[in-house]
Scaffold this active site. Structure first.
Site, short mmCIF file in Angstrom:
data_model
loop_
_atom_site.label_atom_id
_atom_site.label_comp_id
_atom_site.label_asym_id
_atom_site.label_seq_id
_atom_site.Cartn_x
_atom_site.Cartn_y
_atom_site.Cartn_z
N LYS A 169 0.88 -1.17 0.00
CA LYS A 169 0.00 0.00 0.00
C LYS A 169 0.92 1.22 0.00
CE LYS A 169 -1.41 2.89 2.87
NZ LYS A 169 -1.39 4.10 2.02
N GLU A 244 10.37 1.59 10.03
CA GLU A 244 11.34 2.65 9.73
C GLU A 244 10.62 3.97 9.96
OE1 GLU A 244 14.34 2.10 9.28
OE2 GLU A 244 14.60 0.15 8.32
N CYS A 278 13.62 11.61 6.63
CA CYS A 278 13.65 11.04 7.98
C CYS A 278 15.03 11.18 8.61
CB CYS A 278 13.25 9.57 7.92
SG CYS A 278 14.23 8.65 6.71
N GLU A 378 9.98 16.05 15.27
CA GLU A 378 10.37 16.03 13.86
C GLU A 378 9.51 17.04 13.10
OE1 GLU A 378 9.08 12.63 11.48
OE2 GLU A 378 11.14 12.45 10.74
P1 NAD Z 1 2.61 8.61 7.65
O1 NAD Z 1 2.96 7.80 8.84
O2 NAD Z 1 1.52 9.61 7.78
O3 NAD Z 1 2.18 7.67 6.45
C1 NAD Z 1 3.01 6.64 5.99
C2 NAD Z 1 2.17 5.57 5.34
O4 NAD Z 1 1.34 4.98 6.35
C3 NAD Z 1 1.22 6.08 4.25
O5 NAD Z 1 1.15 5.13 3.22
C4 NAD Z 1 -0.11 6.17 4.99
O6 NAD Z 1 -1.23 6.05 4.14
C5 NAD Z 1 0.00 4.97 5.92
N1 NAD Z 1 -0.86 5.03 7.11
C6 NAD Z 1 -1.38 6.13 7.70
N2 NAD Z 1 -2.14 5.76 8.75
C7 NAD Z 1 -2.11 4.40 8.81
C8 NAD Z 1 -2.69 3.43 9.68
N3 NAD Z 1 -3.47 3.80 10.70
N4 NAD Z 1 -2.43 2.12 9.47
C9 NAD Z 1 -1.62 1.74 8.45
N5 NAD Z 1 -1.05 2.62 7.58
C10 NAD Z 1 -1.28 3.93 7.77
O7 NAD Z 1 3.96 9.29 7.15
P2 NAD Z 1 4.18 10.24 5.91
O8 NAD Z 1 3.71 11.60 6.25
O9 NAD Z 1 3.69 9.60 4.66
O10 NAD Z 1 5.79 10.22 5.85
C11 NAD Z 1 6.57 11.03 6.65
C12 NAD Z 1 7.06 10.26 7.87
O11 NAD Z 1 7.75 9.10 7.45
C13 NAD Z 1 8.06 11.05 8.69
O12 NAD Z 1 7.79 10.85 10.05
C14 NAD Z 1 9.39 10.43 8.32
O13 NAD Z 1 10.41 10.56 9.28
C15 NAD Z 1 9.00 9.01 8.13
N6 NAD Z 1 10.00 8.33 7.27
C16 NAD Z 1 10.85 7.43 7.85
C17 NAD Z 1 11.83 6.83 7.08
C18 NAD Z 1 12.80 5.82 7.65
O14 NAD Z 1 13.37 5.07 6.87
N7 NAD Z 1 13.01 5.77 8.94
C19 NAD Z 1 11.92 7.15 5.73
C20 NAD Z 1 11.02 8.06 5.18
C21 NAD Z 1 10.06 8.64 5.97
#
Ligand code: NAD
Length: 470
Positions: A169, A244, A278, A378
């Site tokens: 997804k 992650e 991130c 963050e």
């Molecule tokens: P997010 O957590 O809002 O969303 C990430 C994914 O999770 C999306 O596909 C979203 O649709 C899905 N999601 C949202 N709610 C969910 C739920 N209840 N159950 C299952 N899936 C759900 O994050 P974002 O805004 O898309 O990305 C930014 C974040 O990602 C930042 O916090 C960043 O640090 C983190 N990030 C971490 C890494 C790493 O490798 N550590 C890399 C890139 C981004």
């Protein structure tokens, strides 16, 4: 204008059962560029069933068979390089240079996983016992918008290398990028059901994936808050999880740092992907003895960065992905001011002449203490905090005083000393004096930055379980 109405399930494009329409908006202009139909639980269950059926035979393939599939997967993704780059730029405002790096790194990730197959001990003798590694089952992948292609390729490659089948997804905000990836998967001609992709929201498709008993493992990249909810929900069926998550990484500038090298490194690690990374190094720890010199030079350097349209090749900082993200970053800039930090450069509002899109002024706060909101949370935008320290131990203590532990950065001329500091930082990775791109080395976070590791053989092993036959 593109209208995406299909998912990729069981080796073919299928119409979405879910009918909720999501609008795709160019963050540099806030103009509508497409729509996507979001899948629902039924679409997700259909994809899981396809992956489960394919697992029966795919899990019996040899590493050599899988290497062939990985090469085909790589070639199909690499063949559309220019279109991926364009979609990254258009859909999330990724600056051109960053977009090119991400697409190349995504293709390379598949090849490094393929090469790492030889480093996985699929079978070995331990005393009288034969210990072998076996794929866990169907893997559910959930990716964020900030580098969707990278996580899609890296996770998919690792799962396929291990013998798992996949349901992904992707971020609903990455549907144009995902459409190209679906076409690549289709063109690769892999056995049906190996890679399934369902567009949809986290609280619908994501929840079904993380609770469905036929999914054995979840690999999630995204925010810490969502990561925690996934771990909690997956516990009922004891899903294996790789998480992650977010970060608030420190960049320790040591007393002997050469600013000619340290400044470009601070800018690169702090503002990469327009600050929407991130691993961004956003807490800049500087020695008290060089505070004025470093902050003066930092101000000059940041003011030379080009904020602008992401398609322009010299743009260093593009727009925030969405209106919501723009407002969130503005909220943090205002919180910094309210809590008593001082703006060295940047500040609230739009940069001059860039009021149509979600552009933010690259902002540096000074006189920051590590307990302020801007130093703890963050921000996910181009905002740096400068914090002074009196001695090396204090620098390490401040760096480690964070709920996160994803990345770290050290600038210093005495590399042996810098390495000693790096060894004491509680993070999954530390780069010294230059950004280290290490696709074969493990990637992941300590503390609330995550659980588990990705990349190379480490990533493959997270999809495998040991079996002992005595
Ligand atoms: P997010 O957590 O809002 O969303 C990430 C994914 O999770 C999306 O596909 C979203 O649709 C899905 N999601 C949202 N709610 C969910 C739920 N209840 N159950 C299952 N899936 C759900 O994050 P974002 O805004 O898309 O990305 C930014 C974040 O990602 C930042 O916090 C960043 O640090 C983190 N990030 C971490 C890494 C790493 O490798 N550590 C890399 C890139 C981004």
């Amino acid at each position: 204008m593109k209208h995406i109405t299909q998912h990729y399930i069981g080796g073919k494009f299928v119409d979405s059962v879910g009918q909720e329409k999501f609008e795709l908006v160019n963050p540099a202009t806030n103009m509508l560029i497409g729509t996507v139909l979001l899948g629902n639980e039924e679409d997700t269950r259909h994809a899981i069933a396809a992956a489960k059926a394919a697992f029966k035979t795919y899990s019996l393939t040899t590493p050599a068979d899988r290497a062939v599939y990985l090469q085909r997967f790589h070639d199909a993704v690499a063949a559309r390089t220019n279109e991926h780059v364009q979609a990254l730029v258009e859909e999330y405002g990724g600056p051109q240079q960053m977009a090119q790096f991400l697409v190349k790194a995504s293709c390379d990730a598949i090849l490094s996983v393929k090469e790492s197959l030889k480093d996985v001990p699929f079978k070995k003798m331990v005393g009288q016992a034969e210990v072998s590694l076996h794929p866990v089952g169907v893997a559910g992948h959930i990716t964020p918008w900030n580098a969707n292609i990278m996580y899609f390729c890296n996770k998919t490659a690792a799962a396929l290398a291990a013998g798992c089948t996949v349901v992904t997804k992707p971020s609903e905000m990455s549907a144009l990028q995902t459409q190209i990836l679906m076409e690549c998967v289709d063109a690769a001609g892999l056995p049906a059901g190996l890679i399934n992709i369902v567009n949809g929201r986290g609280d619908v498709v994501g929840v079904e994936l993380t609770t469905n008993p036929d999914v054995a493992k979840i690999s999630f990249t995204g925010s810490t808050a969502v990561g925690k909810s996934i771990a909690a929900r997956g516990a009922d069926t004891l899903k294996r999880v790789t998480l992650e998550l977010g970060g608030k990484s420190a960049h320790i500038v040591l007393e002997d740092a050469d600013l000619n090298k340290a400044l470009p490194f601070i800018l690169q690690s702090g503002f990469m992907n327009s600050g929407q990374a991130c691993i961004a190094g956003t807490r800049i720890l500087v020695p008290e003895s060089r505070y004025d010199e470093i902050t003066t030079a930092l101000k000059q350097a940041v003011e030379q960065l080009k904020v602008g349209l992401p398609q322009e090749s010299d743009t260093a900082v593009g727009p925030m992905v969405s209106r919501t993200q723009y407002k969130r970053v503005q909220g943090y800039i205002n919180a910094g001011i309210e809590e008593g930090a001082e703006i060295l450069t940047g500040g609230p509002g739009y940069p001059a002449g860039l009021t149509e899109g979600n552009f933010v002024k690259p902002t540096v706060f000074v006189n920051v203490t590590n307990d302020m909101t801007i130093a703890r949370e963050e921000i996910f935008g181009p905002v740096l905090c400068v914090i002074s320290y009196r001695n090396e131990q204090e620098a390490i203590d401040i760096a480690n005083d964070s709920p996160y532990g994803l990345a770290g950065y050290v600038s210093g001329e005495d590399v042996a000393r810098a390495k000693k500091v790096a060894e004491q930082m509680q993070t999954g990775a530390v780069s010294i004096n230059a950004f280290g791109h290490t696709p074969f080395a493990p990637f992941g976070g300590m503390k609330q930055s995550g659980i588990g590791r990705e990349n190379g053989a480490y990533g493959i092993q997270s999809y495998l379980e040991y079996k002992t036959i005595a």
